[in-house]
Design a protein around this motif. Structure first.
Motif, short mmCIF file in Angstrom:
data_model
loop_
_atom_site.label_atom_id
_atom_site.label_comp_id
_atom_site.label_asym_id
_atom_site.label_seq_id
_atom_site.Cartn_x
_atom_site.Cartn_y
_atom_site.Cartn_z
N GLU A 118 0.84 -1.22 0.00
CA GLU A 118 0.00 0.00 0.00
C GLU A 118 0.86 1.26 0.00
O GLU A 118 0.37 2.35 -0.30
CB GLU A 118 -0.95 -0.01 1.22
CG GLU A 118 -0.32 0.38 2.57
CD GLU A 118 0.57 -0.71 3.20
OE1 GLU A 118 0.73 -1.79 2.58
OE2 GLU A 118 1.13 -0.47 4.29
N LYS A 119 2.14 1.09 0.33
CA LYS A 119 3.03 2.26 0.31
C LYS A 119 3.63 2.40 -1.09
O LYS A 119 4.61 1.73 -1.43
CB LYS A 119 4.16 2.09 1.33
CG LYS A 119 3.71 2.16 2.78
CD LYS A 119 4.94 2.21 3.70
CE LYS A 119 4.53 2.09 5.16
NZ LYS A 119 3.77 3.25 5.65
N ARG A 121 3.17 5.76 -2.82
CA ARG A 121 3.10 7.16 -3.24
C ARG A 121 4.42 7.90 -2.96
O ARG A 121 5.12 7.61 -1.99
CB ARG A 121 1.96 7.89 -2.51
CG ARG A 121 0.60 7.23 -2.66
CD ARG A 121 -0.52 8.12 -2.20
NE ARG A 121 -0.72 9.26 -3.09
CZ ARG A 121 -1.44 9.21 -4.21
NH1 ARG A 121 -2.04 8.09 -4.56
NH2 ARG A 121 -1.56 10.27 -4.96
N ASP A 157 2.35 13.06 -5.05
CA ASP A 157 1.73 14.17 -4.32
C ASP A 157 2.71 15.33 -4.28
O ASP A 157 3.85 15.15 -3.86
CB ASP A 157 1.40 13.72 -2.88
CG ASP A 157 0.48 12.51 -2.88
OD1 ASP A 157 -0.56 12.56 -3.57
OD2 ASP A 157 0.80 11.50 -2.20
N ARG A 168 5.69 17.27 5.76
CA ARG A 168 5.19 16.48 6.90
C ARG A 168 3.68 16.24 6.77
O ARG A 168 3.20 15.14 7.01
CB ARG A 168 5.49 17.18 8.22
CG ARG A 168 6.96 17.08 8.61
CD ARG A 168 7.22 17.67 9.99
NE ARG A 168 8.56 17.30 10.43
CZ ARG A 168 8.85 16.18 11.08
NH1 ARG A 168 7.89 15.32 11.40
NH2 ARG A 168 10.09 15.89 11.42
N ASP A 169 2.95 17.30 6.38
CA ASP A 169 1.49 17.19 6.24
C ASP A 169 1.11 16.20 5.13
O ASP A 169 0.02 15.64 5.16
CB ASP A 169 0.87 18.56 5.91
CG ASP A 169 0.86 19.47 7.13
OD1 ASP A 169 1.11 18.96 8.24
OD2 ASP A 169 0.60 20.68 6.97
N ALA A 170 1.98 16.05 4.14
CA ALA A 170 1.64 15.20 2.99
C ALA A 170 1.90 13.72 3.25
O ALA A 170 1.48 12.87 2.48
CB ALA A 170 2.41 15.67 1.76
N ILE A 171 2.62 13.41 4.33
CA ILE A 171 2.95 12.01 4.61
C ILE A 171 1.70 11.27 5.11
O ILE A 171 1.03 11.72 6.03
CB ILE A 171 4.08 11.91 5.66
CG1 ILE A 171 5.37 12.54 5.09
CG2 ILE A 171 4.33 10.46 6.05
CD1 ILE A 171 6.48 12.69 6.13
N THR A 172 1.39 10.14 4.44
CA THR A 172 0.26 9.30 4.84
C THR A 172 0.76 7.86 4.93
O THR A 172 1.91 7.59 4.57
CB THR A 172 -0.87 9.35 3.79
OG1 THR A 172 -0.41 8.63 2.62
CG2 THR A 172 -1.23 10.79 3.40
N PRO A 173 -0.08 6.93 5.39
CA PRO A 173 0.35 5.53 5.41
C PRO A 173 0.68 4.99 4.02
O PRO A 173 1.29 3.92 3.90
CB PRO A 173 -0.87 4.80 6.01
CG PRO A 173 -1.60 5.86 6.79
CD PRO A 173 -1.39 7.13 6.05
N ALA A 174 0.28 5.70 2.95
CA ALA A 174 0.57 5.24 1.59
C ALA A 174 1.87 5.82 1.04
O ALA A 174 2.28 5.49 -0.07
CB ALA A 174 -0.59 5.60 0.66
N THR A 175 2.51 6.69 1.82
CA THR A 175 3.73 7.33 1.31
C THR A 175 4.90 6.35 1.33
O THR A 175 5.17 5.70 2.34
CB THR A 175 4.08 8.58 2.15
OG1 THR A 175 2.95 9.44 2.15
CG2 THR A 175 5.28 9.30 1.56
#
Ligand SMILES: *Cc1c(COP(=O)(O)O)cnc(C)c1O
Length: 400
Positions: A118-119, A121, A157, A168-175
């Motif tokens: 899932e990572k 991105r 992204d 930092r704000d753009a980091i998600t579990p998919a990054t």
């Protein structure tokens, strides 16, 4: 009627017949000082004797065998790249875009093989340029380039260049990783703050992301060090390279740490031409020169000389130039809005100097790494004359 050569470029009406060092001659005998280097690519200048001899000798032996067999020239070049960088292993290909494709795939594969498919991105940056293939276009994220080519490849992204909070704000579990040029080339010769690069390394470590550097334009000595990230004192997990590494012969590379490279097993990634005997011979010849004792120190010296001259020139022509940005022998002259970089480039051509336009209305100056201070003086004089010609007629400076 459409030209036989597909009209994907607005070409200047110049056809070069031969070159020598920092100079090229048109077919009608005009000489130009080449401070564009075929877009930061002919790192050793034109017709460098060692590069020419190496290619000619290799071409007469064997040019292409495919990657179904061992290629000693590629093994040697990879070992030398590994010895001179953070990398443990290298994949060779043919262009910058292809290197970036390989790098993006390597980042995705790393997480998939570690149980996190899932990572996938990548966090990329506004103003970036990563190439013209479908995935690298999506990584580039420029609406103008994406228009008309269907839905952009998913997984990229974009955040403002240099903005750590946005990262930092753009980091998600998919990054999966962060992809950045240490100096944005096409985007306007904009260097990333060295502290920002350090912070990116730290945030990647904190969140288990891979730091993927695009050094297609900034690598192979262009910044005054072999790789531009060395200025920041950091190491990426994976890096793409091309342009200067072949000295004008098409060659790209993905350099990676073992933890990334080990997942690109037979069948996971490939190329027919990539890493062939001819291209890798060219790559070895370039390394012979660039890694020779004192070469990079001289690049750094001449770059500082050029830099000082460009800053003085910008100060002398405040109605044309706003300032100087970049690093090493990748220097951008930021122009005022009244003067377009296209006009400036043409004015330089009229003065016998080749340069390259870049984004944000910047004139890009990227001479071969072998230039001398005398040639820098010659280029500065040409840009100076071009600036004088382009000084807006109504400007207060001229009125008084
Ligand atoms: C030129 C460039 C590319 C694309 O390289 P090609 O060889 O044209 O595919 C990618 N990234 C950067 C930073 C570049 O300057």
């Amino acid at each position: 009627m459409i030209p036989a050569l597909m009209p994907t470029y607005n070409r200047a009406d110049l056809a070069f017949e031969r070159g020598e060092g920092a100079y090229v001659w048109t077919d009608d005998g005009r000489r130009f000082l080449d401070f564009g280097s075929g877009i930061a690519t002919t790192s050793l200048g034109h017709a460098h004797p060692h590069l020419v001899k190496t290619i000619a000798e290799q071409a007469a032996k064997v040019m292409h065998v495919s990657n179904l067999y061992r290629v000693p020239q590629a093994e040697k070049l990879a070992a030398r790249h590994v010895a001179a960088s953070f990398a443990d292993s290298v994949f060779f290909c043919n262009s910058g875009a292809e290197a970036n494709e390989g790098m993006i795939k390597a980042v995705r594969k790393y997480h998939a093989e570690n149980g996190h498919p899932e990572k996938f991105r990548m966090i990329c940056f506004e103003g970036a340029f990563h190439g013209r293939t479908l995935a690298t276009l999506a990584a580039t994220g420029n609406e103008k380039y994406l228009a008309g080519f269907g839905p952009p490849v998913d997984g990229f992204d974009h955040v403002p260049f240099g903005n750590m909070n946005a990262v930092r704000d753009a980091i998600t579990p998919a990054t999966a990783g962060i992809m950045i040029e240490p100096i944005q080339g096409e985007g306007g010769v904009r260097p990333a703050d060295l502290r920002f690069l350090k912070e990116l390394r730290a945030v990647c470590d904190e969140f288990g992301l891979l730091l993927a550097l695009d050094e297609v334009q900034t690598g192979m000595g262009r910044s005054g060090k072999l790789w531009a990230h060395e200025w920041a004192g950091i190491e990426p997990d994976v890096m793409s390279s091309a342009k200067g590494i072949g000295g004008g012969f098409p060659l790209g590379a993905v350099l990676a740490r073992e933890k990334v490279a080990k997942h690109l097993k037979p069948g996971t990634h490939g190329t027919t031409y990539g890493g062939g005997p001819l291209a890798c011979s060219a790559g070895n010849a370039v390394l012979d020169v660039v890694l020779a004792d004192g070469f990079l120190a001289q690049v750094d010296r001449v770059a500082r000389y050029l830099w000082k001259g460009m800053e003085a020139l910008a100060a002398r022509h405040p109605h044309v130039a706003e300032g100087v940005q970049g690093a090493g022998l990748l220097v951008g002259l930021k122009l005022r809005p009244e003067v377009s970089n296209g006009e400036m480039q043409a004015a330089c051509v009229a003065e016998g100097l080749l340069t390259v336009a870049a984004g944000m209305n910047v004139l890009r100056v990227a001479p071969p790494l072998i230039i001398t201070e005398a040639q820098v003086d010659e280029a500065l004089a040409a840009i100076d004359r071009a600036c004088t010609k382009l000084t807006p007629a109504k400007s207060p400076a001229l009125a008084k």
